[in-house]
Motif scaffolding. Structure first.
Motif, PDB file in Angstrom:
ATOM      1  N   ASN A  93       0.850  -1.184   0.000  1.00 56.04           N
ATOM      2  CA  ASN A  93       0.000   0.000   0.000  1.00 56.04           C
ATOM      3  C   ASN A  93       0.889   1.239   0.000  1.00 56.04           C
ATOM      4  O   ASN A  93       1.729   1.411   0.886  1.00 56.04           O
ATOM      5  CB  ASN A  93      -0.906   0.016   1.233  1.00 56.04           C
ATOM      6  N   TYR A  94       0.745   2.096  -1.000  1.00 56.44           N
ATOM      7  CA  TYR A  94       1.530   3.333  -1.096  1.00 56.44           C
ATOM      8  C   TYR A  94       0.712   4.499  -0.563  1.00 56.44           C
ATOM      9  O   TYR A  94      -0.487   4.625  -0.858  1.00 56.44           O
ATOM     10  CB  TYR A  94       1.908   3.618  -2.545  1.00 56.44           C
ATOM     11  N   ALA A  95       1.362   5.370   0.204  1.00 57.65           N
ATOM     12  CA  ALA A  95       0.697   6.549   0.760  1.00 57.65           C
ATOM     13  C   ALA A  95       1.688   7.710   0.786  1.00 57.65           C
ATOM     14  O   ALA A  95       2.903   7.518   0.762  1.00 57.65           O
ATOM     15  CB  ALA A  95       0.172   6.261   2.168  1.00 57.65           C
ATOM     16  N   GLN A  96       1.149   8.912   0.809  1.00 57.83           N
ATOM     17  CA  GLN A  96       1.948  10.147   0.905  1.00 57.83           C
ATOM     18  C   GLN A  96       2.907  10.310  -0.279  1.00 57.83           C
ATOM     19  O   GLN A  96       3.967  10.899  -0.157  1.00 57.83           O
ATOM     20  CB  GLN A  96       2.739  10.190   2.221  1.00 57.83           C
ATOM     21  N   LEU A  97       2.516   9.762  -1.446  1.00 62.85           N
ATOM     22  CA  LEU A  97       3.338   9.939  -2.635  1.00 62.85           C
ATOM     23  C   LEU A  97       3.226  11.379  -3.131  1.00 62.85           C
ATOM     24  O   LEU A  97       2.205  12.050  -2.942  1.00 62.85           O
ATOM     25  CB  LEU A  97       2.902   8.980  -3.742  1.00 62.85           C
ATOM     26  N   VAL A  98       4.267  11.836  -3.789  1.00 62.99           N
ATOM     27  CA  VAL A  98       4.292  13.214  -4.275  1.00 62.99           C
ATOM     28  C   VAL A  98       3.479  13.320  -5.563  1.00 62.99           C
ATOM     29  O   VAL A  98       3.671  12.540  -6.501  1.00 62.99           O
ATOM     30  CB  VAL A  98       5.728  13.695  -4.521  1.00 62.99           C
ATOM     31  N   ARG A  99       2.559  14.286  -5.594  1.00 65.85           N
ATOM     32  CA  ARG A  99       1.826  14.638  -6.802  1.00 65.85           C
ATOM     33  C   ARG A  99       2.273  16.006  -7.288  1.00 65.85           C
ATOM     34  O   ARG A  99       2.564  16.904  -6.502  1.00 65.85           O
ATOM     35  CB  ARG A  99       0.321  14.660  -6.561  1.00 65.85           C
ATOM     36  N   GLU A 100       2.303  16.136  -8.610  1.00 68.73           N
ATOM     37  CA  GLU A 100       2.714  17.396  -9.235  1.00 68.73           C
ATOM     38  C   GLU A 100       1.576  17.902 -10.115  1.00 68.73           C
ATOM     39  O   GLU A 100       1.044  17.150 -10.936  1.00 68.73           O
ATOM     40  CB  GLU A 100       3.972  17.180 -10.076  1.00 68.73           C
ATOM     41  N   PHE A 111       0.254   9.559  -8.764  1.00 68.81           N
ATOM     42  CA  PHE A 111       1.463  10.222  -8.277  1.00 68.81           C
ATOM     43  C   PHE A 111       2.098  10.993  -9.436  1.00 68.81           C
ATOM     44  O   PHE A 111       1.621  10.943 -10.583  1.00 68.81           O
ATOM     45  CB  PHE A 111       2.439   9.217  -7.684  1.00 68.81           C
ATOM     46  N   GLN A 112       3.164  11.744  -9.132  1.00 66.74           N
ATOM     47  CA  GLN A 112       3.869  12.550 -10.129  1.00 66.74           C
ATOM     48  C   GLN A 112       2.862  13.390 -10.910  1.00 66.74           C
ATOM     49  O   GLN A 112       2.047  14.087 -10.334  1.00 66.74           O
ATOM     50  CB  GLN A 112       4.720  11.656 -11.015  1.00 66.74           C
ATOM     51  N   GLN A 113       2.913  13.329 -12.260  1.00 66.32           N
ATOM     52  CA  GLN A 113       1.978  14.115 -13.075  1.00 66.32           C
ATOM     53  C   GLN A 113       0.698  13.364 -13.413  1.00 66.32           C
ATOM     54  O   GLN A 113      -0.123  13.874 -14.176  1.00 66.32           O
ATOM     55  CB  GLN A 113       2.630  14.484 -14.410  1.00 66.32           C
ATOM     56  N   TYR A 114       0.532  12.154 -12.882  1.00 60.84           N
ATOM     57  CA  TYR A 114      -0.592  11.326 -13.292  1.00 60.84           C
ATOM     58  C   TYR A 114      -1.915  12.020 -12.977  1.00 60.84           C
ATOM     59  O   TYR A 114      -2.098  12.595 -11.899  1.00 60.84           O
ATOM     60  CB  TYR A 114      -0.532   9.964 -12.609  1.00 60.84           C
ATOM     61  N   GLN A 115      -2.839  11.899 -13.929  1.00 62.27           N
ATOM     62  CA  GLN A 115      -4.131  12.582 -13.793  1.00 62.27           C
ATOM     63  C   GLN A 115      -5.159  11.720 -13.070  1.00 62.27           C
ATOM     64  O   GLN A 115      -6.085  12.234 -12.441  1.00 62.27           O
ATOM     65  CB  GLN A 115      -4.636  12.954 -15.189  1.00 62.27           C
ATOM     66  N   VAL A 116      -5.017  10.405 -13.196  1.00 64.37           N
ATOM     67  CA  VAL A 116      -5.916   9.469 -12.523  1.00 64.37           C
ATOM     68  C   VAL A 116      -5.082   8.291 -12.021  1.00 64.37           C
ATOM     69  O   VAL A 116      -3.901   8.161 -12.347  1.00 64.37           O
ATOM     70  CB  VAL A 116      -7.027   8.944 -13.481  1.00 64.37           C
ATOM     71  N   LEU A 117      -5.710   7.415 -11.245  1.00 61.75           N
ATOM     72  CA  LEU A 117      -5.045   6.196 -10.788  1.00 61.75           C
ATOM     73  C   LEU A 117      -4.733   5.325 -12.007  1.00 61.75           C
ATOM     74  O   LEU A 117      -5.634   4.967 -12.772  1.00 61.75           O
ATOM     75  CB  LEU A 117      -5.961   5.459  -9.815  1.00 61.75           C
ATOM     76  N   ALA A 118      -3.453   4.971 -12.209  1.00 62.92           N
ATOM     77  CA  ALA A 118      -3.064   4.247 -13.417  1.00 62.92           C
ATOM     78  C   ALA A 118      -1.820   3.412 -13.145  1.00 62.92           C
ATOM     79  O   ALA A 118      -1.065   3.664 -12.199  1.00 62.92           O
ATOM     80  CB  ALA A 118      -2.799   5.218 -14.565  1.00 62.92           C
ATOM     81  N   THR A 119      -1.596   2.400 -14.003  1.00 67.53           N
ATOM     82  CA  THR A 119      -0.378   1.593 -13.923  1.00 67.53           C
ATOM     83  C   THR A 119       0.810   2.421 -14.395  1.00 67.53           C
ATOM     84  O   THR A 119       0.748   3.008 -15.484  1.00 67.53           O
ATOM     85  CB  THR A 119      -0.510   0.334 -14.794  1.00 67.53           C
ATOM     86  N   PRO A 120       1.899   2.503 -13.621  1.00 67.77           N
ATOM     87  CA  PRO A 120       3.058   3.318 -14.021  1.00 67.77           C
ATOM     88  C   PRO A 120       3.703   2.790 -15.306  1.00 67.77           C
ATOM     89  O   PRO A 120       3.603   1.602 -15.633  1.00 67.77           O
ATOM     90  CB  PRO A 120       4.017   3.191 -12.834  1.00 67.77           C
TER      91      PRO A 120
END
Length: 734
Positions: A530-537, A599-608
């Motif tokens: 489970n990932y949390a507190q990831l950086v969003r841009e 996370f990062q520049q992602y606009q929705v929940l997606a596979t990296p």
């Protein structure tokens, strides 16, 4: 007659003073242990058990004494006796000595690769002779379950994690730059020679509280304690030439390596998909010194320096600019020049005292890496430094139990120039940890740990609990469970502009089942992260959608926060067989991962973009005794990965084709003018498959172009000559 009476009196008195000790020695199931040594400590009184495990002897000792029983393969036994009777009868049951063969071993999330461990997976020469690994440590780890190959980037990508989420650790010290400097769309090798290390431990999650700053994985490398071959060695191949010298005495040893490399001859023979303006050229050296300061103390000092240069034309997504247009409208070619200088030194001191019950492991290291880089004539220099110190104390307790505690401090200095602007930051990072291993029985064991960290840059603390359990289900099988929290500082590129960010976090849960018998290993492991507190841009203007930039080397400029999250789940299968066919060693791995992130520049929940659902490796090696030759074949499969298509309504749903790679390697033991030598060759992508790692689009979204390997099919040949009569490479190592 008087002397005779005196002798009779003394004999009678002596007989009355003696105590008869008798009994039987068995294992805990009641089976007799013949030949066990039974004696009273501090005396010469004792006996050896017979075929039925029985013993009998007399002693003159009075009051109290300590009975000791010893038998090879079993725990020593001691018991205090009160010698106030004529006869003492005992039944002694010995416990089998705790070893990794009869005791549960905590395995969830870890692959040991040490000659000294029962879980041996890969030895140093294993790494060199594994087809597809390119004699690179991390290349070999990518063929183990849980890891995957990402051909256009360097790093270890583990269970849906990015390359930044894995750390390389040498003798407990974090390596700041384990790979050669990153350049666009080129996978870089690791900097270190596999023969430096006596063993490796590859963690795919749930690792010890001793280590941190890695959301996914740590690769632990332990350097050798002594040199194996005295004398001079020469290495020659299509890419480099080197000299190595080893000298050892009873108490100390030194190893020196120097090398020069130029890839121009190799690239002239192997067609490149990259337009090189100056092929990579490098020079370097290393020095290792070891000193036995006492019977238990060992000091090791290692230092290395490398200097490399290269220049290439890099394709940049776009349709206009000062660079040279690529035919077909794929983008713009811009010149990239790079001059890298890298230095790394580490020293460790280990010792023990109190009859080996106290263990000390301490270390100090310093690393410095500078990249003088120009992109289309514009400077993009990078500099980073890390100084760290570490102390770990371990107290060994009875019954295989132990208590470990320690701490570490790091001083980090980073500088980055971009667009004519210089950015810099400093971080003082500190951590303290404690961990205990508890063996409740031979069948059940646990490891409980906790780690706390502080970053001066973030001005925050974290607290990370860790737990592992293992239960032995049979003579050769066991189940293991691991869980814990793991923290990591955000990418420092984000921290240049926003130091108010928090630690990123991952929570691990791993369940493992393993069977090891007769040189065969079967292992299945399932996991959830489970990932949390990831950086969003956020790159868009207020009220407008965010812009997605596919350039992986861009400098982040948008507003950032820690609202990102995600998950990764799946399972791994591993089978290795070293016995069925004489001389044949093969293993098969399959890994499945389902992962999505916001996370990062992602606009929705997606596979990296770096994650694939399915990864398969088939590795086989065969030793031909008459030819003194080892041959290896590897097939690696990676399912398609997501890529960004600006013309698609749904974000990151397009997939690349699957990647197939067949590799071959061979090595031969021989003699050249009386000197022992190893000849080797390797072919990567034997079938010349036109693999694609990802796709990118021009800025107008009209043209798509493929990003593939540096070359499709490549080959490599070389040799190592040992100019020493004592040098030897064993058959089993190949």
């Amino acid at each position: 007659m008087k002397p005779l009476y005196i002798l009779l009196f003394l004999f009678t008195t002596t007989a009355q003073a003696q105590t008869l000790l008798s009994g039987r020695v068995t294992d805990r199931k009641g089976h007799a242990l013949p030949g066990a040594n039974v004696f009273l400590k501090g005396t010469y009184d004792g006996a050896t058990t017979d075929t039925l495990g029985r013993f009998s002897f007399r002693t003159f000792e009075k009051d109290t004494a300590t009975l000791a029983v010893s038998y090879m393969g079993y725990e020593p036994f001691e018991k205090k006796l009160l010698l106030n009777q004529k006869e003492v009868v005992l039944t002694v049951k010995l416990e089998e000595l705790a070893t990794e063969l009869n005791t549960v071993v905590i395995t969830a999330g870890a692959f040991e690769a040490s000659d000294e461990k029962r879980m041996a997976m890969l030895k140093p020469l294993d790494i060199v002779t594994t087809a597809g690994a390119a004699a690179d440590i991390t290349g070999a780890m990518q063929l183990l379950p849980g890891a995957q190959r990402v051909g256009e980037q360097e790093g270890l990508f583990v269970r849906g994690g990015s390359g930044l989420e894995s750390k390389v650790v040498i003798d407990g010290m974090i390596v700041q730059n384990p790979f050669f400097s990153s350049v666009p769309d080129v996978q870089q090798r690791g900097r270190f020679n596999p023969f430096m290390f006596k063993g490796t431990s590859f963690s795919t999650g749930g690792y010890s509280a001793q280590y941190g700053q890695a959301l996914s994985s740590v690769l632990l490398l332990n350097t050798t304690d002594k040199t194996s071959n005295n004398g001079l060695g020469v290495s020659l191949n299509l890419a480099s030439a080197g000299l190595n010298y080893d000298h050892a005495t009873e108490k100390q040893s030194v190893s020196v390596v120097g090398y020069y490399g130029n890839l121009k001859p190799l690239f002239a023979l192997v067609r490149q998909n990259i337009e090189w303006l100056h092929e990579p050229e490098f020079v370097g050296s290393s020095l290792t010194y070891r000193l036995n300061t006492s019977q238990t103390g060992l000091l090791k000092v290692y230092g290395m320096y490398s200097d490399s240069r290269m220049s290439m034309n890099s394709v940049v997504p776009g349709t206009a600019g000062p660079g040279t247009a690529v035919p077909g409208g794929e983008g713009i070619k811009n010149r990239l020049d790079l001059h890298n200088r890298n230095a790394f030194t580490t020293s460790t001191y280990t010792d023990s005292w109190g009859d080996g019950k106290w263990l000390l492991n301490s270390g100090f290291s310093y690393s410095r890496n500078s990249d003088d880089m120009a992109f289309d004539g514009q400077g993009m220099d990078r500099l980073d430094e890390r100084t760290q110190a570490r102390v770990v104390l371990t107290r060994l307790l009875s019954g295989n139990n132990s208590l470990l505690f320690g701490g570490e401090v790091h001083g980090i200095n980073l500088q980055n120039g971009f667009g004519g602007i210089s950015y810099s930051l400093r971080d003082q990072y500190a951590a303290a940890f404690a961990e205990t291993e508890i063996y409740l029985s031979r069948q059940l064991a646990g490891r409980v740990g906790v780690r706390t960290e502080y970053s001066s840059l973030l001005n925050r603390f974290n607290l990370a609990p860790r737990l592992s359990l293992a239960y032995k289900t049979g003579a050769y099988s066991q189940v293991s469970l691991a869980a814990g929290q793991f923290f990591q500082n955000p990418d420092y590129r984000y921290l240049y502009l926003n130091s108010n960010l928090n630690f990123e976090r991952a929570d691990h849960l791993i369940l493992n089942y393993q069977v090891m018998r007769s040189s065969r290993t079967f292992r299945v492991e399932t996991f959830y992260k489970n990932y949390a507190q990831l950086v969003r841009e956020y790159t868009g203007q207020p009220g407008s959608p965010d812009r997605f930039d596919t350039n992986p080397y861009r400098f982040p400029w948008g507003r950032t926060d820690n609202r990102g999250y995600g998950y990764a789940q799946g399972f791994d299968l591993f089978w290795r067989d070293q016995k069925t066919v004489k001389g044949l060693d093969y293993w098969v791995t399959y890994s499945y991962v389902d992962t999505r992130r916001l996370f990062q520049q992602y606009q929705v929940l997606a596979t990296p973009t770096f994650a694939s659902n399915h990864n398969v490796s088939l590795v086989a090696k065969r030793w031909f005794d008459k030819l003194k030759t080892s041959a290896g074949l590897t097939y690696a499969y990676t399912s398609g990965r997501p890529y960004y298509n600006p013309n698609h309504e749904r974000f990151m749903t397009d997939r690349t084709p699957a990647v197939h790679n067949v590799s071959f390697t061979a090595s031969k033991l021989t003699s050249i003018r009386g000197n022992f030598a190893v000849l080797y060759m390797a072919v990567d992508n034997l079938l010349n498959t036109r693999n694609v790692f990802t796709y990118r689009y021009t800025a107008d979204g009209q043209t798509r172009y493929a990003v593939g390997p540096q070359s499709y099919r490549s080959f490599f040949v070389g040799m190592q000559i040992f100019l020493s009569r004592k040098a030897v490479v064993k058959q089993e190592d190949l």
